[in-house]
Structures are given as structure tokens and as C-alpha cells.
Design a protein around this motif. Sequence first.
Motif, PDB file in Angstrom:
ATOM      1  N   TYR A 126       2.335  -1.583   0.888  1.00 36.91           N
ATOM      2  CA  TYR A 126       3.488  -2.232   0.460  1.00 36.91           C
ATOM      3  C   TYR A 126       4.458  -2.838   1.428  1.00 36.91           C
ATOM      4  N   ASP A 153       0.084  -0.933  -4.929  1.00 34.52           N
ATOM      5  CA  ASP A 153       1.364  -1.472  -4.792  1.00 34.52           C
ATOM      6  C   ASP A 153       1.522  -2.421  -3.899  1.00 34.52           C
ATOM      7  N   THR A 168      -9.485  -2.948  -4.127  1.00 32.98           N
ATOM      8  CA  THR A 168      -8.405  -2.120  -4.042  1.00 32.98           C
ATOM      9  C   THR A 168      -8.556  -0.629  -3.800  1.00 32.98           C
TER      10      THR A 168
END
Length: 173
Positions: A126, A153, A168
Amino acid sequence: LPIIVISGGPNSNDYATNRVLHHTIGLPDRDQQFRVFREVTVEAVVINHAVDAPRLIDKAISTAMLRKKPVYIEISCNLATALTPEPIPFHIRPIPSSNPSGLAEAVQAVASLWSASAKAAIVVGYKVRVSGAYDAVVKLADASGGGVAVMPDAKGMFPEMHPMFMGTYWGNV
């Protein structure tokens, strides 16, 4: 993201009373909204006196811009037309630059590890969003030739149509 939530709060004259106000849970509690937002923002300020408005607003905006996170500004509803002192010239403190020799040493260490690896990959978190490094990560992926995964995130922080995109990374999940 540097989101700024601005909300009207109870009349500042009501703080000295024990009256129950509308839009509350029925208690003479004037800080309900503030307490909620204090938990989900990096800065929460309440303006009950017009004289404090310039300083507290500048403090909240600076925090939002520097930390790139949401802040909350609550202004007592009776202050909507109140005059405030003229604010001082607003400027956001510059973010300190990195240590050039430390940065060079870190880049060299990463380059050595990358070169020695059999199958290196980049995991995007993030902080790419916080630092605004989206384009830099794409350039790094293009130059390195390694695969790229994103943390949950950080979805959207690397183009999923990029040839090096792997998906992911969920860690131990």
C-alpha cells in the motif's frame, strides 16, 4: 488518500448545557462524532471558537497532505458566519529528503540480492499509493524483468494487464 471530512458540530453554546441534542443517541454527549472520526483519521479537530479556526484547519490540512491520510474537521454550527482572524500564510513543511549515501547503499544491497536470485519478484504494498510511486514501480518492473504481485491493500497499484503481473499475494492465506 488525503481526504478531508468537514462536518457541522453542535452549537458551541450547548457544551455548557446538559440538553440532549437532535441527531444523537439521547445522551448529553457532545463528542460522539469526534470520537468516531478520531479512530479512523490521522487528525481530528473540533472548532468551537472562531479564533481557533485558521490554526486548526491549517493543522488538519497539513497533516492530510503530509501523511496522505484522512482527517476530520468539525465546526460548531453557530460559527458558520463568524469572522475569523486572518490566517498566516499557509505552507506545508517539506518532507525531509533521504540520506543519499544510505540510499545508494540500500540500492546496491537490493541490486546484489536481485542479481543473485534465481527467480526474483516484486511484491507491491500500500505504500506505493502513499508515496505516489505508481509510475516508478512500473518502470522498475520493466527494467528488472521479474514478476510483480500486489498485496490486497495495493490492488490497482500495478496494472493487471502488464505482462509481468502475477496476481495478488495473500501471504499465508
